[in-house]
Scaffold this motif. Structure first.
Motif, mmCIF file in Angstrom:
data_model
loop_
_atom_site.group_PDB
_atom_site.id
_atom_site.type_symbol
_atom_site.label_atom_id
_atom_site.label_comp_id
_atom_site.label_asym_id
_atom_site.label_seq_id
_atom_site.Cartn_x
_atom_site.Cartn_y
_atom_site.Cartn_z
ATOM 1 N N THR A 1 6.724 21.268 0.933
ATOM 2 C CA THR A 1 6.670 20.220 -0.092
ATOM 3 C C THR A 1 5.548 19.251 0.245
ATOM 4 O O THR A 1 5.449 18.773 1.380
ATOM 5 N N LEU A 2 4.717 18.958 -0.747
ATOM 6 C CA LEU A 2 3.563 18.088 -0.565
ATOM 7 C C LEU A 2 3.626 16.899 -1.500
ATOM 8 O O LEU A 2 4.210 16.964 -2.578
ATOM 9 N N LEU A 3 3.001 15.804 -1.064
ATOM 10 C CA LEU A 3 2.680 14.704 -1.952
ATOM 11 C C LEU A 3 1.182 14.776 -2.212
ATOM 12 O O LEU A 3 0.389 14.807 -1.260
ATOM 13 N N VAL A 4 0.791 14.792 -3.472
ATOM 14 C CA VAL A 4 -0.609 15.002 -3.825
ATOM 15 C C VAL A 4 -1.126 13.802 -4.618
ATOM 16 O O VAL A 4 -0.540 13.404 -5.628
ATOM 17 N N VAL A 5 -2.227 13.220 -4.141
ATOM 18 C CA VAL A 5 -2.892 12.109 -4.826
ATOM 19 C C VAL A 5 -4.236 12.613 -5.338
ATOM 20 O O VAL A 5 -5.072 13.075 -4.555
ATOM 21 N N ARG A 6 -4.454 12.538 -6.635
ATOM 22 C CA ARG A 6 -5.702 13.018 -7.223
ATOM 23 C C ARG A 6 -6.874 12.135 -6.791
ATOM 24 O O ARG A 6 -6.705 10.962 -6.478
ATOM 25 N N LYS A 7 -8.066 12.714 -6.808
ATOM 26 C CA LYS A 7 -9.268 12.014 -6.360
ATOM 27 C C LYS A 7 -9.484 10.678 -7.071
ATOM 28 O O LYS A 7 -9.764 9.666 -6.402
ATOM 29 N N PRO A 8 -9.355 10.584 -8.416
ATOM 30 C CA PRO A 8 -9.543 9.277 -9.069
ATOM 31 C C PRO A 8 -8.537 8.234 -8.582
ATOM 32 O O PRO A 8 -8.886 7.057 -8.405
ATOM 33 N N ASP A 9 -7.284 8.652 -8.353
ATOM 34 C CA ASP A 9 -6.276 7.715 -7.852
ATOM 35 C C ASP A 9 -6.576 7.318 -6.409
ATOM 36 O O ASP A 9 -6.352 6.172 -6.013
ATOM 37 N N PHE A 10 -7.083 8.253 -5.608
ATOM 38 C CA PHE A 10 -7.465 7.947 -4.229
ATOM 39 C C PHE A 10 -8.569 6.895 -4.217
ATOM 40 O O PHE A 10 -8.509 5.916 -3.455
ATOM 41 N N LEU B 1 0.830 -1.203 0.000
ATOM 42 C CA LEU B 1 0.000 0.000 0.000
ATOM 43 C C LEU B 1 0.865 1.253 0.000
ATOM 44 O O LEU B 1 0.604 2.200 -0.757
ATOM 45 N N ARG B 2 1.905 1.293 0.825
ATOM 46 C CA ARG B 2 2.797 2.454 0.843
ATOM 47 C C ARG B 2 3.402 2.685 -0.540
ATOM 48 O O ARG B 2 3.456 3.821 -1.026
ATOM 49 N N SER B 3 3.831 1.618 -1.164
ATOM 50 C CA SER B 3 4.459 1.736 -2.490
ATOM 51 C C SER B 3 3.471 2.244 -3.531
ATOM 52 O O SER B 3 3.817 3.081 -4.379
ATOM 53 N N ASP B 4 2.230 1.763 -3.458
ATOM 54 C CA ASP B 4 1.212 2.185 -4.427
ATOM 55 C C ASP B 4 0.848 3.651 -4.240
ATOM 56 O O ASP B 4 0.661 4.393 -5.212
ATOM 57 N N ILE B 5 0.768 4.097 -2.981
ATOM 58 C CA ILE B 5 0.483 5.514 -2.726
ATOM 59 C C ILE B 5 1.596 6.395 -3.288
ATOM 60 O O ILE B 5 1.345 7.379 -3.994
ATOM 61 N N LEU B 6 2.837 6.020 -3.006
ATOM 62 C CA LEU B 6 3.968 6.824 -3.483
ATOM 63 C C LEU B 6 4.060 6.820 -5.002
ATOM 64 O O LEU B 6 4.451 7.826 -5.611
ATOM 65 N N ALA B 7 3.680 5.704 -5.626
ATOM 66 C CA ALA B 7 3.746 5.612 -7.085
ATOM 67 C C ALA B 7 2.722 6.529 -7.758
ATOM 68 O O ALA B 7 2.947 7.010 -8.881
ATOM 69 N N ARG B 8 1.613 6.793 -7.085
ATOM 70 C CA ARG B 8 0.546 7.612 -7.666
ATOM 71 C C ARG B 8 0.650 9.085 -7.278
ATOM 72 O O ARG B 8 -0.016 9.929 -7.881
ATOM 73 N N ALA B 9 1.451 9.389 -6.275
ATOM 74 C CA ALA B 9 1.505 10.753 -5.763
ATOM 75 C C ALA B 9 2.409 11.648 -6.602
ATOM 76 O O ALA B 9 3.455 11.219 -7.085
ATOM 77 N N MET B 10 1.986 12.884 -6.760
ATOM 78 C CA MET B 10 2.791 13.911 -7.420
ATOM 79 C C MET B 10 3.438 14.792 -6.360
ATOM 80 O O MET B 10 2.841 15.036 -5.309
ATOM 81 N N VAL B 11 4.642 15.250 -6.635
ATOM 82 C CA VAL B 11 5.331 16.152 -5.713
ATOM 83 C C VAL B 11 5.000 17.588 -6.090
ATOM 84 O O VAL B 11 5.104 17.976 -7.251
ATOM 85 N N ARG B 12 4.596 18.364 -5.087
ATOM 86 C CA ARG B 12 4.284 19.772 -5.324
ATOM 87 C C ARG B 12 5.051 20.611 -4.307
ATOM 88 O O ARG B 12 4.968 20.364 -3.112
ATOM 89 N N ARG B 13 5.765 21.605 -4.799
ATOM 90 C CA ARG B 13 6.535 22.489 -3.926
ATOM 91 C C ARG B 13 5.901 23.879 -3.945
ATOM 92 O O ARG B 13 5.658 24.436 -5.018
ATOM 93 N N LEU B 14 5.637 24.404 -2.751
ATOM 94 C CA LEU B 14 4.951 25.685 -2.629
ATOM 95 C C LEU B 14 5.798 26.677 -1.844
ATOM 96 O O LEU B 14 6.477 26.301 -0.886
ATOM 97 N N SER B 15 5.721 27.928 -2.222
ATOM 98 C CA SER B 15 6.405 28.982 -1.474
ATOM 99 C C SER B 15 5.516 29.433 -0.314
ATOM 100 O O SER B 15 4.318 29.146 -0.267
ATOM 101 N N ASP B 16 6.119 30.132 0.626
ATOM 102 C CA ASP B 16 5.404 30.590 1.812
ATOM 103 C C ASP B 16 4.168 31.398 1.428
ATOM 104 O O ASP B 16 4.246 32.323 0.617
ATOM 105 N N GLY B 17 3.023 31.018 2.011
ATOM 106 C CA GLY B 17 1.782 31.751 1.777
ATOM 107 C C GLY B 17 0.987 31.294 0.580
ATOM 108 O O GLY B 17 -0.149 31.754 0.379
ATOM 109 N N ALA B 18 1.539 30.396 -0.243
ATOM 110 C CA ALA B 18 0.821 29.938 -1.438
ATOM 111 C C ALA B 18 -0.463 29.223 -1.035
ATOM 112 O O ALA B 18 -0.479 28.375 -0.148
#
Length: 238
Positions: A109-118, A27-44
């Motif tokens: 820095t975030l890991l983002v999983v889209r609703k269809p993948d979730f 399960l951990r591997s599948d979550i990481l495989a589907r997640a996108m990395v998003r980097r945000l600046s302060d206040g975004a």
């Protein structure tokens, strides 16, 4: 800005998270495989109250500020989501809009999983249902603790508990052995602390000055340094 790869420390924060680390390896591997990395600046801004929920999110570094707007139009901070924590699943389950605003606090820095993948993860891994149920039970218990503290504990006790929680999540040890200090890495103004505790900035300032006199903390501009965990625990338990 998006980047396809987490740094070693970012990945460690995700994999060592108290909830994520207890999931099965598949399960951990599948979550990481589907997640996108998003980097945000302060206040975004990440999401706005009332908009549809489209993502499930894990915090790799930094923090996510969850807030709402008061009747007077003032932005009020409710909590900060720390590294290793996942959130956003409730609105994906019930289909209702987001209940609060969310923005990056510091470089985040975030890991983002889209609703269809979730949804697909839930179908492929029935384990995820039970794991998320446990996660939301913990959130509910913490919420009840906050409500109880708000109604039964004095401000000094609640402030001491909050500083201890921040030190556990964001503390960076410094100094020499036997004279070790813990600097809280999350940058917070006294107004931010006041909002978390439902108090005025002036009252929080008074209590912090008392903590300094007792040798429990040192107050720096936008930073707190924990000088004595034992003294702060004693204040929290009064």
């Amino acid at each position: 800005m998006n980047s396809s790869v987490l740094t070693i420390s970012e990945r460690n924060n995700i994999e060592s998270g108290p909830w994520f680390s207890k999931l099965s390896l598949p399960l951990r591997s599948d979550i990481l495989a589907r997640a996108m990395v998003r980097r945000l600046s302060d206040g975004a801004l990440m999401s706005v109250r009332g908009e549809p929920a489209v993502e499930w999110v894990g915090v790799a570094t930094g923090a996510v500020r969850v807030s709402s707007v008061s009747l007077s139009g003032k932005q009020v901070t409710l909590t900060y989501v720390e590294p290793g924590t996942w959130f956003g699943d409730i609105a994906l389950f019930d289909g209702l809009p987001r209940t609060h605003d969310a923005s990056a606090h510091g470089e985040t820095t975030l890991l983002v999983v889209r609703k269809p993948d979730f949804k697909d993860l839930l179908q492929r891994h029935t384990e995820l249902y039970e794991a998320l149920l446990r996660l939301n039970c913990r959130r509910l218990r913490l919420m009840f603790d906050v409500v109880e503290d708000l109604n039964t504990r004095p401000l000094a006790s609640r402030l001491a508990k909050q500083i201890l929680l921040l030190a556990r999540s964001y503390g960076v040890s410094q100094g020499t052995q036997g004279n070790e200090e813990i600097r809280i890495g999350l940058q917070l103004a006294q107004e931010d602390l006041a909002q978390l505790l439902g108090a005025s900035r002036q009252r929080v300032n008074q209590e912090l000055k008392g903590f300094e006199r007792e040798g429990a903390v040192r107050v720096e501009p936008t930073r707190l340094v924990l000088l004595s965990k034992d003294k702060l625990l004693a204040i929290a338990n009064r």
